[in-house]
Motif scaffolding. Sequence first.
Motif, PDB file in Angstrom:
ATOM      1  N   GLN A 180       0.793  -1.218   0.000  1.00  0.00           N
ATOM      2  CA  GLN A 180       0.000   0.000   0.000  1.00  0.00           C
ATOM      3  C   GLN A 180       0.832   1.279   0.000  1.00  0.00           C
ATOM      4  N   THR A 181       2.133   1.163   0.291  1.00  0.00           N
ATOM      5  CA  THR A 181       2.984   2.344   0.400  1.00  0.00           C
ATOM      6  C   THR A 181       4.265   2.152  -0.397  1.00  0.00           C
ATOM      7  N   ARG A 206       1.134   6.820  -0.857  1.00  0.00           N
ATOM      8  CA  ARG A 206       0.198   5.824  -0.341  1.00  0.00           C
ATOM      9  C   ARG A 206      -0.895   5.585  -1.378  1.00  0.00           C
ATOM     10  N   ASN A 208      -3.611   3.740  -1.253  1.00  0.00           N
ATOM     11  CA  ASN A 208      -5.007   3.676  -0.823  1.00  0.00           C
ATOM     12  C   ASN A 208      -5.621   5.059  -0.630  1.00  0.00           C
TER      13      ASN A 208
END
Length: 277
Positions: A180-181, A206, A208
């Motif tokens: 996610q990062t 990020r 998300n």
Amino acid sequence: MGNGPAPFSDIGKRTRDLLTKDYNFDHKFTLLMQSHVGMGVTATGWKKDQIFFGDVNTLYKSGNTTVDLKLDTHSNVSTKVTVNDILPFTKVACSFRIPDHKSGKLDVQYLHPHAAVDSSIGLNPTPLLEVSAAIGSKDFSLGGEVGLDTASASLTKYNAGIGFNKPDFSVAVLLTDKGQTLKASYVHSVNPHNDGTTVGAELTHRFNTYENSFTIGSSHLVDPITMVKTRFSNNGKFAMLCQREWRPKSLITVSGEYDPKSNNGATKLGLALALKP
């Protein structure tokens, strides 16, 4: 490690050290005493938000074996026994904490000229298993890590990264937080032979939240015993520290950070004193 790759956890470490190492916004005192027979005692105390914490750490080395014993203010006793070269290129460590009977852990590290593998498993009926590996050389490494919770049969983490290192610069790209990062970092020694100036930056995206952030920092040797570091983030936080070796291996560090978004608007200040007689 020699000419082999560093462990996966060291990918991007030079930038992380530049941006975070030695910054302290509490009051901390460390006393280190060492004998010629391999025994070392470290007493540490620090004050955080009007609360005092402390611990006493004893380290004993004999041959390939190291025993690390620590007692803290919460009456926890932590013990770690490390054996180097129990097999070629291999280091094994067993640790546990009293009174937590589920805290036992076994760590195995294997450092080969072309690979570095770290593994950890909890010594309990439903252990947490973690494995990381990196391949390459001293200059280039590619690796990843994964964590498995055997109680729920679920992955607790899976990360990957790539790093490129030279004496005067280091570049790293890491995919963390279960993909996610994305983090990219760079550190460069501008003039290592004269004033010891180093600059670096870390960019974070990020996926998300589509959020981007960055942190830039620098360090500068004012003289052989005095270092100044600065750090600035996109959220407006600015930090600075000054560290001086006032006697051999004894350091005094003053740190400060200003956060314009803080409710009270106060600047955080910290003082750390490390004394080695």
